[in-house]
Scaffold this active site. Structure first.
Site, mmCIF file in Angstrom:
data_model
loop_
_atom_site.group_PDB
_atom_site.id
_atom_site.type_symbol
_atom_site.label_atom_id
_atom_site.label_comp_id
_atom_site.label_asym_id
_atom_site.label_seq_id
_atom_site.Cartn_x
_atom_site.Cartn_y
_atom_site.Cartn_z
ATOM 1 N N SER A 288 0.845 -1.192 0.000
ATOM 2 C CA SER A 288 0.000 0.000 0.000
ATOM 3 C C SER A 288 0.879 1.240 0.000
ATOM 4 O O SER A 288 2.113 1.148 0.080
ATOM 5 C CB SER A 288 -0.903 -0.002 1.232
ATOM 6 O OG SER A 288 -0.116 0.315 2.366
ATOM 7 N N LYS A 289 0.238 2.369 -0.057
ATOM 8 C CA LYS A 289 0.943 3.662 -0.096
ATOM 9 C C LYS A 289 1.959 3.799 1.041
ATOM 10 O O LYS A 289 2.958 4.510 0.904
ATOM 11 C CB LYS A 289 -0.064 4.815 0.016
ATOM 12 C CG LYS A 289 -0.918 5.000 -1.221
ATOM 13 C CD LYS A 289 -0.461 6.254 -1.989
ATOM 14 C CE LYS A 289 -1.178 6.431 -3.306
ATOM 15 N NZ LYS A 289 -0.506 5.793 -4.442
ATOM 16 N N ARG A 290 1.660 3.136 2.155
ATOM 17 C CA ARG A 290 2.582 3.210 3.300
ATOM 18 C C ARG A 290 3.979 2.746 2.929
ATOM 19 O O ARG A 290 4.967 3.194 3.475
ATOM 20 C CB ARG A 290 2.083 2.289 4.423
ATOM 21 C CG ARG A 290 1.140 2.890 5.388
ATOM 22 C CD ARG A 290 0.797 1.915 6.488
ATOM 23 N NE ARG A 290 0.418 0.593 5.990
ATOM 24 C CZ ARG A 290 1.082 -0.515 6.220
ATOM 25 N NH1 ARG A 290 2.177 -0.497 6.934
ATOM 26 N NH2 ARG A 290 0.658 -1.675 5.737
#
Ligand code: GLU
Length: 512
Positions: A288-290
């Protein structure tokens, strides 16, 4: 009238008719093994005489995710390996969420990655009439039924089931009601799903996945407004497009069990399934973006080489022995479904950078210039002038070994791209102390008449350093600062050779 033409006029074939594949081994085997409906006896085919057709079927509801890009890549590699077709279908049935901008992002992402598809892209929404027609065929064949249950009735059914701790799967009371007893009311068309036995998805990656049919409900095929649901559309389109291999994310594994029921009802050949695990971030959690960039276009803007990206993504979840670096043609001749891993692969940014760098080093200079230009356009930077391009072609040899991505490549090429007078970075200003400038001033006239070769230039600079009792490196630092405006750059001799006599002398004069 010719049969194909007749069917096409009746819209029984898609607008872009792909050759129908012959049944392939796995689907025949599946029918035999799971006692599915009898099939007409036809010649048994093996992979070698079956035309492989794969497809990439993204929903245009956002950016092209790196995981989807890998799905596309696997489909592309598999089709190319077997001389088959790789088709693109835009699954734009969800009108609320589908956007043209997202469709364009899919095209751009595939183009950047070099995943060329065959034929014209198919719009799933455009095939809605055909999907509805199949649902009606299923109705006529007794594989589907009209369900008049209202939302309230379904909700009440679920509530009661919950209270009695029974399965909340909706069991419609209309499943076996004769047409004559139907009310004149809105209805949905539901699949008459098998309730006994089991459906086994013989998956090339996951192995045999067994689903008890009692776990499957009579899913809706057509909504009350007559529009088809996604699950039906996928099967009809895959069938009509002649898709032989469905390679997609394993988040669709459960869908496969339900989709198989439609194939069964229509007596269509099943495709071979390969459900590939999702990509995880370095910490083992869903990417994910994390973790960093998730969209393909973000990776382009970060400057990774497309060939490096293809290589890295292919290696992410699929293996060919210990090979980490490979070319497109190697990947195309090696790729298989057997070596796709069953557990999620972890994205490793360092490995990607390393592989991208190896591809940059091996890309020929003209192709590298082209890729650099595409990168600059992608990040909305100024395009290169003709002079800059020609300098790049002269100087690519001395920078491409050391750049992991286009950002680093253009940074290393900055000595070619800057115009005079150079902007000096802080440390470069410090390297150009008065003593050093004095020494460089002695070099300038010597360069006027020197033969412009590496050996001669090295000799000149070495002698000058000696005469001032300096180590070569000590003189190289101010020279580098004058020629590049930086304290790190390619070798000063490479820069002099690439820039040529006039530009070299002009840059030295600028700092004197
Ligand atoms: N449109 C689906 C998605 O984007 C893919 C469906 C499929 O591959 O069958 O996840």
């Amino acid at each position: 009238m010719h049969e194909v033409l007749r069917l096409r006029l009746q819209r029984r074939l898609p607008r872009c008719p792909y050759p129908r594949p012959m049944p392939h081994l796995s689907s025949l085997w599946m029918r035999l093994r799971y006692n599915l409906r009898p099939f007409p006896l036809r010649k048994m085919n093996t992979m070698s005489d079956t035309k492989i057709v794969t497809r990439f079927a993204p929903s245009p509801t956002g950016t092209l995710h790196i995981g989807s890009a890998r799905t596309a890549l696997f489909n592309w590699l598999f089709a190319r390996r077997h001389g088959g077709q790789f088709l693109l279908r835009i699954e734009d049935t969800d009108k609320e969420r589908s956007t043209e901008a997202s469709t364009q992002a899919i095209y751009r992402g595939l183009t950047w990655l070099g995943l060329d598809f065959d034929g014209v892209p198919v719009s799933q929404a455009a095939n809605a009439a055909r999907h509805a027609e199949v649902a009606k065929e299923m109705l006529a064949g007794g594989h589907a039924y009209k369900c008049f249950a209202t939302q309230e009735e379904i909700a009440a059914f679920r509530e009661a089931a919950q209270a009695e701790k029974r399965s909340t799967l909706f069991r419609s009371p209309w499943r076996d009601v004769a047409e004559a007893d139907h009310p004149d009311a809105p209805y949905v068309v539901r699949l008459k799903a098998l309730r006994e036995g089991q459906t086994i998805i013989m998956d090339q990656v996951q192995g045999d996945v067994v689903i008890r049919n009692e776990q499957l409900d009579d899913m809706v095929l057509l909504r009350s407004d007559g529009s088809p649901v996604y699950m039906l559309a996928v099967v009809v389109d895959d069938h009509d497009m002649g898709v032989t291999h469905v390679i997609r994310g394993d988040d669709h594994l459960n869908n496969a069990a339900r989709q198989i029921q439609i194939y069964r009802a229509m007596d269509w050949e099943l495709p071979t399934y390969a459900h590939i695990p999702l990509i995880h971030g370095p910490d083992g959690k869903k990417m994910s973006k994390r973790h960093g960039a998730t969209g393909v276009e973000e990776y382009q803007a970060l400057g990774y080489s497309a060939a490096g990206m293809r290589n890295y993504l292919a290696r992410l979840g699929w293996s060919h022995g210990d090979d980490e670096f490979f070319t497109d043609s190697q990947a195309q001749s090696w790729f298989d479904l057997e070596h796709i891993g069953k557990s999620p692969a972890r994205f490793d940014f360092k490995k990607l950078a390393n592989i991208s760098g190896q591809h940059i080093a091996r890309t020929d200079d003209a192709a590298l210039l082209h890729e650099l230009e595409r990168y600059l356009a992608a990040i909305s930077a100024d395009p290169l002038s003709e002079t800059q391009k020609s300098l790049f072609l002269d100087g690519a040899y001395c920078i491409k070994e050391h750049a992991k991505n286009m950002t680093e490549l253009s940074d290393k090429a900055s000595f070619m791209f800057q115009s005079r007078p150079l902007e000096l970075e802080e440390k470069a200003v410090q390297a150009l102390d008065t003593v050093s400038i004095g020494i460089l001033n002695e070099l300038t006239p010597q360069l006027q008449n020197a033969k412009w070769t590496r050996v001669v230039l090295e000799g000149l600079v070495e002698r000058l350093a000696l005469s001032h009792d300096r180590k070569m490196g000590k003189l190289a630092a101010p020279l580098r600062a004058a020629l590049s405006g930086r304290v790190t750059s390619p070798s000063v001799f490479d820069m002099m050779l690439v820039l040529g006599r006039d530009e070299t002398i002009a840059r030295l004069n600028d700092i004197s």
